[in-house]
Design a protein around this motif. Structure first.
Motif, PDB file in Angstrom:
ATOM      1  N   ARG D  73       0.822  -1.200   0.000  1.00  0.00           N
ATOM      2  CA  ARG D  73       0.000   0.000   0.000  1.00  0.00           C
ATOM      3  C   ARG D  73       0.869   1.269   0.000  1.00  0.00           C
ATOM      4  N   ALA D  74       1.829   1.272   0.898  1.00  0.00           N
ATOM      5  CA  ALA D  74       2.697   2.439   1.024  1.00  0.00           C
ATOM      6  C   ALA D  74       3.515   2.671  -0.253  1.00  0.00           C
ATOM      7  N   ARG D  75       3.941   1.558  -0.861  1.00  0.00           N
ATOM      8  CA  ARG D  75       4.736   1.684  -2.080  1.00  0.00           C
ATOM      9  C   ARG D  75       3.937   2.372  -3.179  1.00  0.00           C
ATOM     10  N   GLY D  76       2.666   2.017  -3.248  1.00  0.00           N
ATOM     11  CA  GLY D  76       1.810   2.672  -4.237  1.00  0.00           C
ATOM     12  C   GLY D  76       1.790   4.176  -4.006  1.00  0.00           C
ATOM     13  N   GLY D  77       1.587   4.563  -2.764  1.00  0.00           N
ATOM     14  CA  GLY D  77       1.559   5.982  -2.420  1.00  0.00           C
ATOM     15  C   GLY D  77       2.871   6.670  -2.759  1.00  0.00           C
ATOM     16  N   ALA D  78       3.968   5.981  -2.453  1.00  0.00           N
ATOM     17  CA  ALA D  78       5.281   6.567  -2.704  1.00  0.00           C
ATOM     18  C   ALA D  78       5.529   6.750  -4.204  1.00  0.00           C
ATOM     19  N   LEU D  79       5.120   5.754  -4.967  1.00  0.00           N
ATOM     20  CA  LEU D  79       5.309   5.853  -6.413  1.00  0.00           C
ATOM     21  C   LEU D  79       4.514   7.034  -6.974  1.00  0.00           C
ATOM     22  N   VAL D  80       3.282   7.140  -6.508  1.00  0.00           N
ATOM     23  CA  VAL D  80       2.438   8.263  -6.922  1.00  0.00           C
ATOM     24  C   VAL D  80       3.149   9.592  -6.633  1.00  0.00           C
ATOM     25  N   GLU D  81       3.638   9.686  -5.418  1.00  0.00           N
ATOM     26  CA  GLU D  81       4.300  10.922  -5.004  1.00  0.00           C
ATOM     27  C   GLU D  81       5.502  11.245  -5.909  1.00  0.00           C
ATOM     28  N   ARG D  82       6.295  10.219  -6.157  1.00  0.00           N
ATOM     29  CA  ARG D  82       7.475  10.413  -6.980  1.00  0.00           C
ATOM     30  C   ARG D  82       7.094  10.833  -8.406  1.00  0.00           C
ATOM     31  N   LEU D  83       6.116  10.137  -8.926  1.00  0.00           N
ATOM     32  CA  LEU D  83       5.693  10.447 -10.294  1.00  0.00           C
ATOM     33  C   LEU D  83       5.145  11.867 -10.392  1.00  0.00           C
ATOM     34  N   GLU D  84       4.405  12.271  -9.375  1.00  0.00           N
ATOM     35  CA  GLU D  84       3.831  13.617  -9.406  1.00  0.00           C
ATOM     36  C   GLU D  84       4.923  14.672  -9.264  1.00  0.00           C
ATOM     37  N   ARG D  85       5.966  14.340  -8.494  1.00  0.00           N
ATOM     38  CA  ARG D  85       7.069  15.275  -8.328  1.00  0.00           C
ATOM     39  C   ARG D  85       7.844  15.401  -9.637  1.00  0.00           C
ATOM     40  N   GLU D  86       7.959  14.261 -10.322  1.00  0.00           N
ATOM     41  CA  GLU D  86       8.753  14.262 -11.549  1.00  0.00           C
ATOM     42  C   GLU D  86       8.043  14.894 -12.738  1.00  0.00           C
ATOM     43  N   GLY D  87       6.724  14.848 -12.714  1.00  0.00           N
ATOM     44  CA  GLY D  87       6.040  15.359 -13.904  1.00  0.00           C
ATOM     45  C   GLY D  87       4.646  15.857 -13.600  1.00  0.00           C
ATOM     46  N   ASP D  88       3.824  15.815 -14.594  1.00  0.00           N
ATOM     47  CA  ASP D  88       2.456  16.307 -14.410  1.00  0.00           C
ATOM     48  C   ASP D  88       1.530  15.170 -13.985  1.00  0.00           C
TER      49      ASP D  88
END
Lengths: 210, 210, 210, 210
Positions: D73-88
């Motif tokens: 669950r946490a990994r999903g959240g972290a990936l989301v966060e990273r992706l949002e930081r990296e792009g749109d």
DNA sequence: GATGAATGAGTTTTCATTCAT
DNA sequence: CATGAATGAAAACTCATTCAT
């Protein structure tokens, strides 16, 4: 905990003081949860040290119980000595009874039952218990002999009557939530009084002879 | 108790007989090694069955101890009943004392200490011990009241004096290798005699009052 | 339970009926507690028979799950057959969707998840699941082909789109307490409609190509 | 995830790193044999430590599964966060779909099914699954709302259509040996595209109304 | 056929003890 | 000296499976 304090402890009697400290912790744990439900981790936490460190002062968990039993034994001796130094033999006798029976805490009683029970399976504890009993028997009979007010006083028989009563007081203190030892202690004192006067209310016609 | 009776029970006894059989095995193990040094494997071996099978009759190891404590309690009640059916109240009282104190085996005494000790950490056992004590207290005071030969007899005070003495006899039997309960039992009988006659050697000036 | 009834069952189809009965019990247990938390004792109790007797009908516990998975598969086939006998192919398609997705019970969904999960470790179950999927795929593509209203309809692609959707409905039914499958089923029907008309809303520019 | 990073963590990572290490081992075991066929001994061997040591980091075997579910669950959240930081936001949405559905490994899929199945009997897992679903639902609807290109876009309805499809992809990946998620992912993307433009191929005349 | 008591291997978990740091 | 992470040998308990009746 400071390095200085530690150094002081180490220099003089550190070993013994540490052992005492661990025994205090063990006593607290064993009274709370019994010997078999207390882990070395529990003792360590209670003593504020690491589990491994306990093994620098005691060879094993069993050695801790043995140490505790021995300390209890030695404490009795020390109290006797102090009481005898402070006053007469009668005072010592009454002081012991006051301290060990009238004012016995549930904790002490529980610990004693724990040790008696452990004696059933640990020969070292059993030997310690026997030794402890022997010392008590010796001191009591000598003291009773010295305090006798009649040539008919039989210290050995008197202690034979006192022994079970004293142990029974400890048991009742340990297992009965609201036990008040006062009446039994009064009975014990009455027994001593009578015994010293040579009128021990004894055997008479034994109706259950086999 | 006879071999024949045992065989009959084993052959077609069902649930209850199996429980008894397991309790017998448990008693043997616990007396030999104590509760905490006896494994379920030990019980199973002693009972001649598989470890898993014990769990068909007892929910857990703790339940076995509880069952043992309860059986001891029930046996006391049954013996009392039988003795009262066979004779008078005095005979029942003397019979109980004969059986439970004068003729107590080391095994029984050890088992009792084991149960008392276990009561320190297992609330179910504690409750059972308290219940057992309560039943004993009730029967003794009623019986003493019925046997009183003087209006000055105070059964409650008398049992208060007897209780610790009786427990102490059990302790000494358990922890002292060569203990002979006869003198203490004689003392107990003398105490009863005196109590029934209303001349309980009581409190007098309590010298350790605080 | 009567001897007569038993004899009747035994004579004709008894074996099969007993298997069904056990599978019913197993289904109830597995839905309630899952495969691994249900014991053979549980199944036996639920089925009203002895544990040993289950082994006359199933080789092992694993065989029971396999039997359950197989029954589920066969039931799907039987329902299809019945629906096709009763009406047209379109009715059968809609009936299957109504029964297996719109009106799916939580129990059925949970059981399905249980079987899928078990397929991860039991090759027999895995094979059964694959076979079941294969049968479904075959029937759906054939039925879709028959129902196509446009030559542009691609039954294989259509089923490829429907498959995950159908499984996902089952998962949501199993894991979300208040899930209502109606919207998803409506979406599924819309998808079928579009597919049969050859206007499957498909791949277009795939933006995540690697 | 790189070998270097792993080494660094192992060397001086402490509690958290050890937990991660155990979870890695558990994941491997559970994917291979499922939760119920993996023993603590298996986990220990895989993790290269003793069974007892695992209990320093997890209270029980169940806690390990829970930890695994939580990490997913946490990994999903972290990936989301990273992706949002990296792009749109659009990139994040596509990235999630790429990672969690197009490029999903069989291991991940199997683990997911294992967790869903476990939720049927372990309330803690069930709660974790529900929480995880809730977080996903929230993020997707918010993201979809932000990406909407038409006022007719209904993010809630859109996610309602996407949810089962996404779960179904995972199931097929887990149970079908040769499953290729690409077509289904393409369909999913088409669905999103249509939904954002407010032309969700929706309910229309519901032909299975009861 | 059917029962259900019994088995015993296997599993999770605990904890006294050790030892690298 | 002291720590506390790690060990690994039990121990309690479970449960699929068997088999005497």
């Amino acid at each position: 905990m400071s390095a200085a304090a530690g150094a002081v402890l180490d220099a003089r009697g550190g070993q013994a003081a540490r052992r005492e400290h661990i025994l205090d912790a063990a006593e607290a744990c064993f009274v709370r949860n019994g010997f078999h439900r207390s882990t070395m981790q529990d003792l360590a936490r209670e003593a504020g040290m690491s589990p491994g460190n306990i093994y620098r002062y005691f060879e094993s968990k069993e050695a801790v119980v043995l140490g505790l039993a021995d300390r209890e034994r030695a404490r009795g001796g020390a109290l006797v000595e102090r009481l005898e130094r402070e006053g007469d033999r009668r005072g010592a006798l009454l002081g012991i009874i006051e301290r060990y029976f009238l004012a016995i805490t549930r904790e002490t009683a529980v610990l004693r039952v724990e040790i008696w029970s452990e004696a059933n399976r640990n020969p070292d504890i059993a030997a310690m218990v026997v030794r402890s009993e022997e010392e008590a028997r010796l001191w009591f009979t000598q003291t009773l002999a010295a305090l006798a007010v009649s040539p008919a006083c039989d210290p050995v028989a008197l202690y034979g009557a006192m022994g079970p009563l004293m142990k029974g007081i400890i048991i009742e203190r340990a297992i009965l939530p609201d036990y008040d030892p006062a009446p039994s202690v009064a009975h014990l004192l009455g027994l001593i009084e009578a015994g010293l006067e040579g009128r021990l209310p004894a055997a008479h016609g034994n109706e259950t002879d086999r």
